[in-house]
Write a protein that holds these residues in place. Structure first.
Motif, mmCIF file in Angstrom:
data_model
loop_
_atom_site.group_PDB
_atom_site.id
_atom_site.type_symbol
_atom_site.label_atom_id
_atom_site.label_comp_id
_atom_site.label_asym_id
_atom_site.label_seq_id
_atom_site.Cartn_x
_atom_site.Cartn_y
_atom_site.Cartn_z
ATOM 1 N N GLN A 59 79.140 21.854 22.567
ATOM 2 C CA GLN A 59 78.294 22.541 23.647
ATOM 3 C C GLN A 59 77.038 23.319 23.213
ATOM 4 O O GLN A 59 76.206 22.815 24.147
ATOM 5 C CB GLN A 59 79.454 23.354 24.269
ATOM 6 N N LEU A 60 77.141 23.730 22.276
ATOM 7 C CA LEU A 60 75.955 24.610 21.880
ATOM 8 C C LEU A 60 75.545 23.588 20.414
ATOM 9 O O LEU A 60 76.570 23.556 19.600
ATOM 10 C CB LEU A 60 76.151 25.934 21.475
ATOM 11 N N SER A 61 74.421 23.109 20.573
ATOM 12 C CA SER A 61 74.008 22.344 19.367
ATOM 13 C C SER A 61 74.355 22.741 18.108
ATOM 14 O O SER A 61 74.077 24.034 17.937
ATOM 15 C CB SER A 61 72.394 21.855 19.424
ATOM 16 N N ARG A 62 74.935 22.169 17.188
ATOM 17 C CA ARG A 62 75.180 22.588 15.696
ATOM 18 C C ARG A 62 74.534 21.563 14.699
ATOM 19 O O ARG A 62 75.222 20.674 14.473
ATOM 20 C CB ARG A 62 76.790 22.533 15.453
ATOM 21 N N GLU A 63 73.282 21.803 14.700
ATOM 22 C CA GLU A 63 72.663 20.961 13.548
ATOM 23 C C GLU A 63 73.033 21.565 12.124
ATOM 24 O O GLU A 63 73.485 22.890 12.062
ATOM 25 C CB GLU A 63 71.024 21.170 13.775
ATOM 26 N N LEU A 64 72.805 20.744 11.085
ATOM 27 C CA LEU A 64 73.040 21.023 9.816
ATOM 28 C C LEU A 64 71.690 21.807 9.413
ATOM 29 O O LEU A 64 70.941 21.150 9.043
ATOM 30 C CB LEU A 64 73.312 20.043 8.685
ATOM 31 N N SER A 65 71.635 23.101 9.301
ATOM 32 C CA SER A 65 70.430 23.682 9.528
ATOM 33 C C SER A 65 69.536 23.744 8.110
ATOM 34 O O SER A 65 68.176 23.552 8.218
ATOM 35 C CB SER A 65 70.671 25.237 9.871
ATOM 36 N N GLY A 66 70.188 23.521 6.995
ATOM 37 C CA GLY A 66 69.509 23.527 5.579
ATOM 38 C C GLY A 66 68.981 22.291 5.404
ATOM 39 O O GLY A 66 68.356 22.179 4.400
ATOM 40 N N LEU A 67 69.610 21.246 5.947
ATOM 41 C CA LEU A 67 69.168 19.787 5.836
ATOM 42 C C LEU A 67 67.967 19.395 6.761
ATOM 43 O O LEU A 67 67.742 20.041 7.844
ATOM 44 C CB LEU A 67 70.298 18.996 6.282
ATOM 45 N N THR A 68 67.383 18.481 6.371
ATOM 46 C CA THR A 68 65.904 17.854 7.095
ATOM 47 C C THR A 68 66.449 17.120 8.395
ATOM 48 O O THR A 68 67.728 16.799 8.233
ATOM 49 C CB THR A 68 65.221 17.190 6.239
ATOM 50 N N VAL A 69 65.659 16.884 9.174
ATOM 51 C CA VAL A 69 66.156 16.099 10.384
ATOM 52 C C VAL A 69 66.744 14.665 9.925
ATOM 53 O O VAL A 69 67.701 14.161 10.308
ATOM 54 C CB VAL A 69 65.076 16.069 11.369
ATOM 55 N N LEU A 70 65.994 14.300 8.900
ATOM 56 C CA LEU A 70 66.223 12.757 8.292
ATOM 57 C C LEU A 70 67.819 13.035 7.637
ATOM 58 O O LEU A 70 68.656 12.092 7.926
ATOM 59 C CB LEU A 70 65.203 12.354 7.325
ATOM 60 N N GLU A 71 67.644 13.765 6.874
ATOM 61 C CA GLU A 71 69.075 14.349 5.977
ATOM 62 C C GLU A 71 70.235 14.332 7.178
ATOM 63 O O GLU A 71 71.292 13.861 6.736
ATOM 64 C CB GLU A 71 69.077 15.328 5.276
ATOM 65 N N ASN A 72 70.070 15.154 8.413
ATOM 66 C CA ASN A 72 70.992 15.080 9.196
ATOM 67 C C ASN A 72 71.751 13.992 9.649
ATOM 68 O O ASN A 72 72.827 13.587 9.925
ATOM 69 C CB ASN A 72 70.488 15.982 10.394
ATOM 70 N N LEU A 73 70.639 12.844 9.747
ATOM 71 C CA LEU A 73 71.210 11.542 9.923
ATOM 72 C C LEU A 73 71.911 10.678 8.959
ATOM 73 O O LEU A 73 72.934 9.927 9.075
ATOM 74 C CB LEU A 73 70.024 10.869 10.550
#
Lengths: 271, 354
Positions: free
Chosen positions: A97-111
């Motif tokens: 519901q509230l976005s939970r990005e993997l904050s210490g990783l880059t956008v590309l690493e998140n994928l």
């Protein structure tokens, strides 16, 4: 049983069957016998008033919470109270519901972290099968860049995920789920708190997922969006399934209007 | 002059040894988010086991200890690393399956205290409060070195071991496994929702880090020839934390910088300074305060450390992709999604329905 393979997207019957599931927190019955099916290769909306138990249902289906009673089947597999990573490996992905990005990783690493089973996650392969790793990493990298391009995040690929705006984080979370190749994708309010143009875009992405054979179950309050992209609607109230069907049919259902739609109709036009 | 080089190479030894220890704690805490406050216990076990397997049988000696295999270096060192790994398996099953963050940290501190008391009081294990001593010099039979020459020799050996372990650690942290560790550090729930068995990866991280702890401990006892409970008071864990926090969590170069500043310059260099007249031992206390202040200042002013975790950039695989930012190429072929939807995508869908 191996948990590395998605449930088949091509088989017959509903992709998800939820039978009388309950969940209580102390004395509060957050989910109280919800029963529904999610048809394969369709977009299904899960709607209901605040406190109806929608997010709790998503948490129960994805294994984030333990079910008190009832059964859940993903395809023909009983996933009731299965560990959540095993459920994910069967192809059930979710957003929060509230976005939970993997904050210490880059956008590309998140994928890049999203593919469920990677040879590069084994110590043996890291040291003794470097070519396999390189090949797999190259494939994943190409695919991740393509998805980022699709979702308009390509230029941000080397930014830390924590630096993204709220809307971008929503997109990142959805694109990360897509990278994991889901069979069933649970989206918890993907349009919440984003501007109208982005709502249109996200709606388009969800339609694209369907076109690619992904089944979507989404919690959504924006009935305009529900009406436009969803094939099927499940109405939840007080932890129970109130009705299922097309939204146009549900507008005629007195119980549904009283429990949920009435609030919105009385409040003015849908957003 | 020989004394000078003895001091210098003692500092060099501790620099490399704490670099190894910092790498081990960093993969657990910096990469995977496991707040291992029992880390020094793993170092100690590595030291004791390395010492106990290097020593001859304890029968007929003044010491009491298990093993006593007369095992040569580096096998004795590996035994210390493996022992620490075995303890990591036990600790991981006790703690990691159910506990997280602060609760996990509290249980680990408790386990560290329990281990300390057991080893301190159960004399038959590793000679209790007296600890192990007279541990044979590694490779003494081969080189017959004087004590000064041995310090130089072993500091170099430790440097080589540190270099190998740095290479291995870099391979791990740069791999998809390292990426998954960092995903778990950032949000274990999300990692789990992506199909990652969090416990398995945390266990892997614990095993790697504990092996490093055991090797670091083993090198200490091989270097000094003795090891006792005063060398691993539970608070020593925070010295290793200070190394990685000052240097930079998640960055191997930062760990070397941290080891140089905290362990070498702040802890061991002052030990060689002359006492302040009239205040014997005062330097040691000032030293502890300086480390505490350094830790606080770093956390306030530069929590990412002197050499922060670097952003991992990937080389874009093809020329076609490189030009995408310039909008000068055709839409890519996409195997999972169609091309970027426009705002009219939903409207088109409505049209189909109608």
């Amino acid at each position: 049983m191996r948990y590395d393979d998605n449930v088949s997207a091509a088989a017959d019957g509903p992709i998800l069957r939820c039978e009388a599931i309950t969940k209580a927190f102390g004395g509060v019955n957050a989910v109280n016998g919800a029963t529904f099916e999610v048809p394969r290769n369709k977009i299904t909306a899960l709607i209901g008033p605040n406190g109806a138990g929608k997010t709790t249902v998503v948490n129960l289906l994805s294994g984030a919470l333990k079910i008190d009673t009832g059964k859940v089947h993903l395809g023909n597999i009983d996933i009731t109270n299965m560990e959540r990573y095993k459920i994910a490996r069967l192809g059930l992905m979710r957003t929060f519901q509230l976005s939970r990005e993997l904050s210490g990783l880059t956008v590309l690493e998140n994928l890049l972290v999203a593919p469920k089973v990677q040879a590069g996650e084994s110590l043996f392969n890291i040291f003794f099968r470097p070519r396999l790793l390189q090949r797999e990493e190259k494939q994943n990298l190409e695919r991740a860049l393509e998805i980022l391009q699709t979702y308009g995040l390509y230029a941000l690929r080397d930014n830390r995920a924590s630096d993204l705006s709220g809307g971008q984080k929503k997109l990142l979370e959805i694109s990360r789920g897509v990278m994991a190749s889901p069979s069933l994708f649970l989206l918890d309010e993907p349009m919440a708190g984003v501007n109208p143009a982005l709502i249109e875009k996200i709606g388009g992405y969800i339609l694209d997922m369907k076109a690619q054979g992904v089944t979507v179950l989404m919690i959504e309050h924006n009935l305009n969006v529900v009406e436009r992209i969803c094939d099927n609607v499940i109405v939840l109230a007080e932890g129970r399934t109130l009705a299922t069907g097309k939204l146009s049919e549900l507008r005629e259902n007195k119980e549904v209007v009283t429990a949920y739609l009435g609030e919105i109709i009385n409040a003015g036009p849908s957003h | 002059m020989a004394q000078f080089w003895f001091y210098v190479f003692t500092l060099v030894f501790f620099l490399f040894d704490y670099f190894i220890l910092a790498m081990g704690l960093n993969i657990q805490f910096g990469e995977t988010g496991i707040l291992n406050f029992a880390y020094i216990g793993f170092v100690a076990l590595g030291a004791y086991v390395t010492g106990a397997v290097s020593l001859p049988s304890s029968v007929g000696t003044a010491q009491q200890y298990i093993f006593g295999f007369n095992m040569p270096f580096p096998f004795s060192l590996l035994a210390g690393g493996v022992a620490a790994m075995l303890m990591a398996v036990v600790v991981a099953f006790i703690t990691l399956r159910r506990l997280r963050t602060d609760y996990l940290a509290m249980v680990l501190i408790s386990l560290s205290l329990v281990l300390y008391d057991v080893i301190n009081n159960y004399v038959r294990l590793f000679n209790g409060a007296d600890g192990l001593y007279n541990v044979p010099q590694p490779m003494a039979g081969l080189f017959h070195l004087t004590s000064n020459a041995f310090v130089i020799f072993f500091a170099c050996v430790t440097g080589v071991v540190a270099l190998i372990m740095w290479f291995v650690m870099s391979r791990v942290t740069r791999s998809p496994l390292g990426r998954t560790f960092r995903a778990i550090r950032d949000d274990p729930d999300v990692a789990s929702a992506l199909g990652k068995g969090v416990f398995r990866y945390q266990l892997t991280s614990m095993l790697i880090g504990s092996f490093y702890a055991g090797i670091g401990g083993g090198l200490i006892i091989q270097f000094g020839g003795s090891f006792n409970p005063s060398a691993w008071l539970p608070g020593e864990t925070f010295v290793v934390f200070a190394v990685i926090i000052v240097g930079g969590v998640g960055n191997n170069v930062g760990l070397l910088v941290g080891a140089l500043l905290v362990e070498t310059l702040l802890i061991h260099l002052p030990a060689f300074l002359p006492d302040i007249p009239g205040h014997p031992g005062l330097i040691e206390y000032i030293d502890a305060m300086v480390i505490g202040v350094a830790l606080m200042v770093m956390l306030w002013v530069r929590p990412q450390g002197l050499v922060p975790e670097r952003v991992r950039r990937f080389q874009v695989p093809t020329d076609e992709l490189i030009h995408r930012d310039g909008h000068s190429v055709e839409a890519p072929v996409i195997d999972t999604m169609s091309a970027t939807p426009t705002p009219s995508a939903m409207a088109a869908h409505e049209g189909e329905d109608a």
